[in-house]
Motif scaffolding. Structure first.
Motif, PDB file in Angstrom:
ATOM      1  N   PHE A  33     -36.150  13.069   0.105  1.00  0.00           N
ATOM      2  CA  PHE A  33     -35.555  13.273  -1.222  1.00  0.00           C
ATOM      3  C   PHE A  33     -34.136  12.724  -1.104  1.00  0.00           C
ATOM      4  O   PHE A  33     -33.280  13.313  -0.440  1.00  0.00           O
ATOM      5  N   LEU A  35     -30.577  11.060  -2.780  1.00  0.00           N
ATOM      6  CA  LEU A  35     -29.671  10.996  -3.922  1.00  0.00           C
ATOM      7  C   LEU A  35     -28.734   9.816  -3.748  1.00  0.00           C
ATOM      8  O   LEU A  35     -28.064   9.696  -2.714  1.00  0.00           O
ATOM      9  N   ASN A 190     -41.801  16.923  -4.167  1.00  0.00           N
ATOM     10  CA  ASN A 190     -41.367  16.477  -2.844  1.00  0.00           C
ATOM     11  C   ASN A 190     -41.868  17.419  -1.748  1.00  0.00           C
ATOM     12  O   ASN A 190     -42.383  16.970  -0.718  1.00  0.00           O
ATOM     13  N   VAL A 211     -31.452  17.762  -2.070  1.00  0.00           N
ATOM     14  CA  VAL A 211     -31.828  16.511  -1.416  1.00  0.00           C
ATOM     15  C   VAL A 211     -31.636  16.586   0.094  1.00  0.00           C
ATOM     16  O   VAL A 211     -30.877  17.400   0.616  1.00  0.00           O
ATOM     17  N   ASP A 212     -32.360  15.697   0.799  1.00  0.00           N
ATOM     18  CA  ASP A 212     -32.258  15.610   2.254  1.00  0.00           C
ATOM     19  C   ASP A 212     -31.149  14.659   2.687  1.00  0.00           C
ATOM     20  O   ASP A 212     -30.636  14.762   3.807  1.00  0.00           O
TER      21      ASP A 212
END
Length: 550
Positions: A33, A35, A190, A211-212
């Protein structure tokens, strides 16, 4: 090798002398994930469009290098040939609709991919439920609010069950609850299905904790890549709580309200002394206003006044009547009953700014407004006014660019300049920060403050509660077309479930600037105490003081 691989990619638009993308090596791995953040015009949208081949197949220009998606390259596969692998949601959702019926539009991609009827029905039901839009299935896209259109566009991309989902500003038109719903749906996809998600966002407050990985894009290059906390810590558009952490010296910098509250335990700030704005004449008054749409009451306002010197933020969920109110005050929507009294001209900037543009350059667009109002096109005074608005909204660098070549945030600022240059006392702005980066928002906020200080008035419909906290002298909340709250910004926002993040962490402060000023005062007070102690002990004074901490 990742799910998405950029290798030596260089891309230039036809009318540009610089690279819109310059990426030597970038990999997005399966299940990540990610961004992407960056200033308006930094290349985020172009980078995302290169993932499914929109760049260069639908944009033209000069493209070198390779973008590989799974075992396919975008050079050899057009977007339609990647639709089963990559779902794409544009910054402007209305550009994705091809059928004038929501359910049929969602089915369109599935039909083109050759799915049978049973599969299509199941997929459509799943995405309608996932995004909470089942009640919209029989509507025409043109009748939906901006936020509703955005969710329908996301549903259309999800229907094909792609392994990669790419979204350009997916929450830009959504109210706080709608934004949370969409991001929660993306997080579920996700986590539960392993869908790789890549999003570009300016509103990072809600996205960052999910997010990751974060990418910072600047002039088409990836200049930051890694853990969201470390990457966003130095980014100017970081989440509000991260900026708050910077201001108060917290480490590590928080990404969430929960993390920030842990630092704030024991802090007891007080609200700054409020200074009532100097208000002038009534610019507009709505009295017993009633507007119906498709047999439904869309607006029911008993009494609403806006005076010179006010900046009024209109808040409310999608469909609450914000845009209808502005259009009615601007005489673009005829009320079914009631009156609107205007004291002077009123200028309105809609959510969709495309129809405002017809000139070949940004500076010509602004000058065209003055010509329409009877100003001489070569008049020195007119030229000064045009240049002033270019400067106010930080548009000087793109003055000679074609409006449709600008980023979403640049187009939004240009639209405001095109309308505001006419000098109308009252400006009505519908979602003015859509697609804007931090620098752009700062320029807009300064321009709004100057307009109000010079005796103008502003009403802005927005989902951005942080904008309302920073700029509004007054907040009006709409619910089902009626006013449910109206008062000073601090009072109204303090009672909101979607209050600005600073207010949730260090109440009653509502902005990072307020927190910074309070911290400086604490710093000075603590220094005075320590210097007094040192003086009593015969030691030299020490003006240094660490961060404000519990």
């Amino acid at each position: 090798m990742g799910t998405v691989n950029f290798d030596g990619v260089r891309y230039q638009y036809r009318d540009s002398e610089t690279y819109a993308i310059s990426v030597d090596n970038l990999q997005v791995h399966a299940g990540e994930f990610v961004l992407a953040v960056g200033a308006s015009g930094s290349g985020k949208s172009t980078l995302l469009r290169a993932v499914n081949g929109i760049v260069p197949h639908l944009t033209g220009g000069t493209f070198t290098g390779t973008v590989r998606v799974g075992n396919r390259t975008t050079r050899d596969h057009e977007p339609r040939m990647l639709a089963d692998v990559v779902g794409f949601v544009h910054q402007d959702p209305e550009s994705q609709f091809v059928v004038d019926h929501v359910e049929s539009d969602i089915a369109f991609v599935l039909e083109n991919l050759g799915h049978d009827t049973a599969t299509m029905r199941r997929r459509i039901e799943e995405v309608l439920d996932a995004l909470g839009i089942a009640h919209l299935r029989d509507r025409e896209p043109a009748t939906l609010s901006g936020g509703e259109r955005q969710r329908v566009a996301i549903a259309g991309a999800l229907a094909a069950a792609p392994s990669i989902l790419v979204l350009d500003e997916p929450t830009s038109q959504l109210d706080p609850q709608g934004a949370e719903d969409v991001l929660a749906a993306l997080a579920r996809l996700n986590t539960d299905l392993g869908t790789t998600v890549v999003i570009a966002e300016h509103r990072v407050d809600r996205a960052a904790p999910l997010v990751d990985r974060a990418l910072v894009i600047d002039h088409g290059m990836v200049v930051g890549d890694g853990d969201p906390s470390s990457v966003l810590g130095a980014y100017p558009g970081a989440p509000t709580v991260t900026q708050l952490g910077r201001a108060l010296g917290w480490s590590p910098l928080p990404l969430t309200v929960k993390a920030a509250r842990a630092f704030a335990v024991g802090l007891h700030p007080v609200a700054p002394q409020s200074i009532a704005p100097s208000l002038g004449d009534i610019l507009v008054r709505a009295n017993r206003l009633r507007v119906q749409y498709r047999g439904r009451v869309a607006l029911h306002i008993d009494d609403l006044i806006v005076r010179a010197g006010e900046i009024v933020a209109i808040l409310g969920r999608n469909g609450a009547g914000k845009s209808t109110l502005l259009r009615t005050l601007a005489a673009l929507q005829r009320p079914d009953s009631g009156t609107v009294e205007r004291n002077g001209r009123v200028s309105y900037v809609p959510q969709e700014t495309g129809p405002l543009f017809s000139a070949p350059t940004a500076i010509d667009e602004i000058a065209a407004t003055l010509r329409l109002l009877g100003h001489a096109s070569r008049n020195a005074a007119s030229n000064d006014i045009v240049r002033r608005w270019l400067s106010r909204l930080d548009l000087e660098a793109v003055a000679k660019r074609h409006p449709r070549s600008l980023s979403g945030g640049e187009r939004q600022r240009l639209a405001i300049a095109v309308v505001a240059v006419g000098g109308a006392p009252l400006l009505l702005l519908d979602e003015p920060t859509r697609g804007m980066d931090t620098q752009s928002r700062n320029a807009l906020e300064r321009a709004l403050g100057e307009h109000a200080a010079q005796g103008g008035g502003i009403m802005l419909a927005t989902h951005d509660v942080e904008l309302a906290a920073r700029t509004a002298t007054r907040v009006v909340v709409l619910g089902d077309g009626e006013i449910v709250a109206d008062g000073p910004a601090r009072a109204v926002l303090s009672g909101s479930l979607f209050a600005p993040q600073t207010l949730r962490v260090v109440p009653p402060l509502i902005t990072v600037d307020e927190a910074s000023r309070w911290a400086a005062q604490q710093h000075g007070h603590q220094t005075e105490i320590e210097n007094g102690d040192r003086a009593r002990q015969g030691m030299p004074s020490d003006d240094s003081l660490g961060s404000v901490s519990p």
